[in-house]
Design a protein around this motif. Structure first.
Motif, PDB file in Angstrom:
ATOM      1  N   SER A 202       7.816  -9.981 -14.921  1.00 59.84           N
ATOM      2  CA  SER A 202       8.400  -9.235 -13.827  1.00 59.84           C
ATOM      3  C   SER A 202       8.654 -10.312 -12.834  1.00 59.84           C
ATOM      4  O   SER A 202       9.622  -9.957 -11.776  1.00 59.84           O
ATOM      5  N   ASP A 206      12.533 -10.397 -10.940  1.00 53.02           N
ATOM      6  CA  ASP A 206      12.677 -10.352  -9.542  1.00 53.02           C
ATOM      7  C   ASP A 206      13.646 -11.392  -9.003  1.00 53.02           C
ATOM      8  O   ASP A 206      14.316 -11.075  -8.281  1.00 53.02           O
ATOM      9  N   ARG A 210      16.984 -10.665  -7.277  1.00 52.02           N
ATOM     10  CA  ARG A 210      17.250 -10.960  -5.941  1.00 52.02           C
ATOM     11  C   ARG A 210      18.394 -11.600  -5.507  1.00 52.02           C
ATOM     12  O   ARG A 210      19.244 -11.492  -4.500  1.00 52.02           O
ATOM     13  N   ARG A 291      14.881  -0.188  -4.914  1.00 56.47           N
ATOM     14  CA  ARG A 291      14.198   0.163  -5.908  1.00 56.47           C
ATOM     15  C   ARG A 291      13.385   1.637  -6.036  1.00 56.47           C
ATOM     16  O   ARG A 291      13.529   2.184  -6.931  1.00 56.47           O
ATOM     17  N   LEU A 494       6.113  -4.722  -4.670  1.00 54.86           N
ATOM     18  CA  LEU A 494       7.123  -4.402  -3.323  1.00 54.86           C
ATOM     19  C   LEU A 494       6.593  -3.882  -2.410  1.00 54.86           C
ATOM     20  O   LEU A 494       7.297  -3.015  -1.881  1.00 54.86           O
TER      21      LEU A 494
END
Length: 499
Positions: A202, A206, A210, A291, A494
């Motif tokens: 994960s 990310d 980003r 998301r 998040l």
């Protein structure tokens, strides 16, 4: 394998106990020796010297000497006793502390609840991760994406094994209580492994995402626009299905079309928020809103595709019903000719379906389901047109249940998910008639879970539907953070303030 450290601890503890006991015994022996010295000293002159007639004057000195001689051994003996008692009490305290610190054994009910919760959490994690991958795939090359695809595949495999263990447990296997506890531990362990492999990837995902916030937003907006056009078509398809196949079938399809629009309303608001946050430089908020929009668009896509797929299968089933009836009647005639017992009610089922063909709109998939179930035990039921009909019915039932669970996972429990997983395995066996039965039962249980949970009231922003669908994790009054790629430890990362 037990580690050497763990194996060494019991021997080490026993060695200390033996040393303390030896010390105590040594003290007792030493004290007894000191006590024996004056006795021996008093006896030795009586045997070596002639008797004296003047014993009275010496008596006070002998008493005084005996008392002095006894002081040291008594002290030693007392000290040894104290040491032994202290060692025993200290060991007792340690033993008592170790027992009280050990966790109490879980009851069967607690172990059952833990396994159910693990199954739901792992299944939610896998589904959320699968939903995010298509949006990532539009931004990354396949080589970069491969580790994430592999993580999802591995997690899905572990989850399937956990569901298989759970199904056997629910069926009463194994029977031994100890083995059943081990089976539940295996379910929890498999789910934990599924979550672990997703959690491990994960953070890396990310970091990649980003750097692509702007392009990712453009991808989501493009998917949203295409799906909005398809959703309008799904409404028209639902109206057509209702007219051709009757209100019950039409209502199910129309419900999917309406839920798709609800998800798109939610996606509209979140995409707008994401765009404003990106323009103002608030990257964390932009990622969260993006998301949430992606998850909602993904579920709207599942619902719209389900409407189109159901319409196609209904048309195919309607074309297949007359041939399936003829084939079923031939199988019954063959069974009677060979003396094979005919299932009770099979003739009535076929007659009822024939009546429906001329009575007006009907559900052709349900008609095929009844035909194939009525003849499932007969030798010729798994050949020709009947086999094709059974496969079509099973795939329709499994697909409908899969879509239903996917877009309502915020309220669906472990039992319908387990039955759905069993239906998928049964269909692959292949045993289509049995798979269709399992899938229909799973759909009933999932619908019951949602009604027990409570159907959310319609809201202008679509937040309630997003929580019901698991797009938002429902941890705060505003719906909570969006579900992201990852296992139970990271999929809710998040949230505001966690940047």
């Amino acid at each position: 394998m037990t580690s050497s450290l763990v194996r060494g601890r019991p021997r080490h503890a026993k060695a200390h106990i033996r040393v303390r006991v030896a010390h105590a015994l040594l003290g007792v022996v030493a004290g007894a020796g000191w006590l024996a010295i004056p006795v021996l000293a008093a006896q030795e002159p009586a045997t070596a010297s002639p008797p004296h007639t003047t014993a009275a004057p010496a008596a006070p000195r002998d008493d005084e000497s005996s008392a002095v001689d006894l002081i040291l051994p008594v002290a030693v003996l007392g000290t040894a006793g104290v040491v032994a008692a202290y060692s025993y009490v200290r060991r007792g305290r340690r033993t008592s502390g170790a027992v009280s610190a050990a966790p109490a054994a879980s009851t069967p009910a607690e172990s059952d609840r833990r396994a159910r919760a693990a199954l739901v959490a792992a299944d939610d994690s896998v589904r959320a991760s699968e939903e995010e991958l298509p949006f990532v795939a539009a931004l990354l090359d396949e080589r970069t994406l491969a580790p994430f695809r592999q993580a999802v595949h591995t997690a899905r495999t572990e989850l399937s094994a956990a569901f298989a263990l759970w199904h056997r447990y629910e069926e009463g296997e194994p029977r031994d209580p100890g083995d059943r506890r081990q089976a539940l531990a295996g379910v929890v362990g498999r789910c934990a492994e599924a979550g672990r492999v997703l959690d491990a990837r994960s953070g890396e995902l990310d970091r990649l995402r980003r750097t692509e916030t702007g392009p990712a937003l453009a991808v989501a907006e493009g998917a949203f626009r295409r799906l909005t056009a398809r959703a309008a078509g799904a409404r028209a398809t639902a109206a057509e299905v209702r007219e051709r196949y009757g209100p019950s079938v039409g209502a199910r399809v129309a419900g999917c079309a309406e839920e798709a629009m609800d998800r798109l309303v939610f996606a509209t608001a979140r995409l707008n928020e994401a765009r404003r946050a990106a323009d103002s430089g608030d990257e964390g908020r932009a990622v969260r809103q993006l998301r949430a929009a992606e998850g909602s668009v993904a579920q709207a896509g599942i619902l719209v595709a389900g409407v189109d797929r159901t319409a196609r299968r209904l048309r195919k089933a309607a074309a297949l019903v007359p041939a399936a009836l003829t084939g079923a009647e031939a199988v019954l005639a063959e069974a009677r000719a060979t003396g094979t017992p005919v299932p009770s009610g099979a003739d009535d089922t076929l007659a009822a379906v024939r009546t429906e063909l001329t009575a007006g709109p009907y559900d052709p998939l349900d008609a095929l389901r009844r035909i194939t179930r009525a003849l499932v035990r007969l030798p010729g039921a798994r050949s020709g047109v009947l086999d094709t009909a059974a496969d079509l019915v099973a795939r329709a039932a499994v697909g409908e249940t899969e879509d239903f669970v996917a877009v309502h996972r915020g309220a669906v429990g472990a039992d319908p998910r387990s039955l759905l997983a069993t239906a998928v395995r049964t269909l692959a066996a292949p045993h289509p008639v049995e798979a269709a039965v399992l899938a229909r039962r799973a759909l009933e249980l999932a619908d019951r879970d949602i009604r027990t949970h409570g159907i959310p009231e319609s809201d202008t922003g679509g937040t309630a539907g997003a929580v019901l669908g698991g797009v938002l994790l429902g941890e705060e009054p505003d719906g909570g953070p969006p579900a992201a790629f990852g296992g139970p430890e990271t999929r809710g990362r998040l949230r505001p303030g966690a940047d």
